[in-house]
Design a protein around this motif. Sequence first.
Motif: not given
Length: 457
Positions: A345-351, A368-372
């Motif tokens: 999930l962290a990787d997808v949010c970075l994407y 999204y960066f903050l969520r990641s």
Amino acid sequence: MYAEKQQLHEPFLPEITTDSSKHRRPQRRMKCQKETRQASDGSPQLLSKKEIALFRNSPKQFICVELLQDGYHRSFSELFSLLGLDEDRRAAADPESARLQSPPLGEQRDKLETMKLHLSRAEQVERTGFWSVVCEQRLLLGRYFSAPEDIWLSLYFYHSCADREKGGNSRWATEARACLADLYLQKGDLEKARQQAELCLKQAEEGGWLDSSGRPLKLQSCQTLAKIYNQLADFALANADYDMAVALNHKGYSMATECENKQIEGRAAFELGLTYQSSGDHDSAKQFFNSCMQIYSKLQDADGLAMTYKAMAKSSESEGNTSETLEYLEKSADICSSSGLQNRLADVCLYVGNIYYNMSQYPRAYEYFLRSYEVASDAGDVALLQKAQVLVGHTHTLLSMGKFSVDMESVSTACMKHQVVWRETGRHQDLSTEQSAASCHSLSDQSKMDKHTELLS
């Protein structure tokens, strides 16, 4: 009353008889017990020559002499040769490897006894022409030496089973080839692994053999070949030989469809899709990604689905279809979130954040960066955490600079107050104001980031 009558008729002490035989028998038993106790207490005993040799000679000498005495001269020669090979291997090892090695083979009595047992049995049945039993004994030896330090012995006995002129096409020899393919695959020798797996597949199809657990050897060979072809394709892909990589992946996919394992088939379809994606053929890539998603959906494999949706998004992005890219990534993020796949999930949010960043939509990118960052922090993934922290900080700076520029260009009273506060505090203020051109999180998010920096220390 019955108990009282019994006590009246039965004497309190046993009667004393004058029969001498009844007196001598207990004495003999007592004498024997006394001698046995004396023997167990350490009195001298006569040992056989074999027992003396067991204590006097080394395990190597004792086993070799026994083989010769029992008439197993071929087994003696083979065992003696293996002992010599072990000594050569140990002598050729570097000092660090030698320090970590197990004791010499000649000092390990259990292993020597096991080799003596199966080699002598193999030699005995070989004299009568039961070649399949010979192969069986050697296959058992190959399985016995499964420890990492004994792989060389395992390879030796598997080869001595599979490469025999007589019995080489038996069920035991075919299974030995399957084991050889797996061992060479573990060692990274892909060419030898492929050679053994292809021979195994041919023999398994001709004989219809089953392995020791009752599973068709053909399925095991197909499964191993699928892994081998996919790994060979990775090497071709690393050398930018896309045609060879696609051909090898197709072979791997073909083998995977025959091994009756949907998990392996799904992985092979995914690998083939990635290869087409790397070669620029995104239509073919999506075709195999769709097949992969169907398989993972039936298996209810959340990780496989999330991984495939992300791969689909990459192909859509390469085609310039941003809306479809974000749609696939949102599906991947939803699956990860509902299944607890925090790292993915962290990787997808970075994407997703990078896509919005490239579109200059910095508030969405920041979100999204903050969520990641938060997900990576909860998962304890330091590598993703560091990457997300840099992107959060960079995007936050861009947003702050944009807000400051708006205030500088404006002559309103509110903007002047913002500039004064900025100068007095020396800190970034809440950017989510009505006058801000961008919408993002307040300084509470910044304090949350400060709290999580402990993971990076």
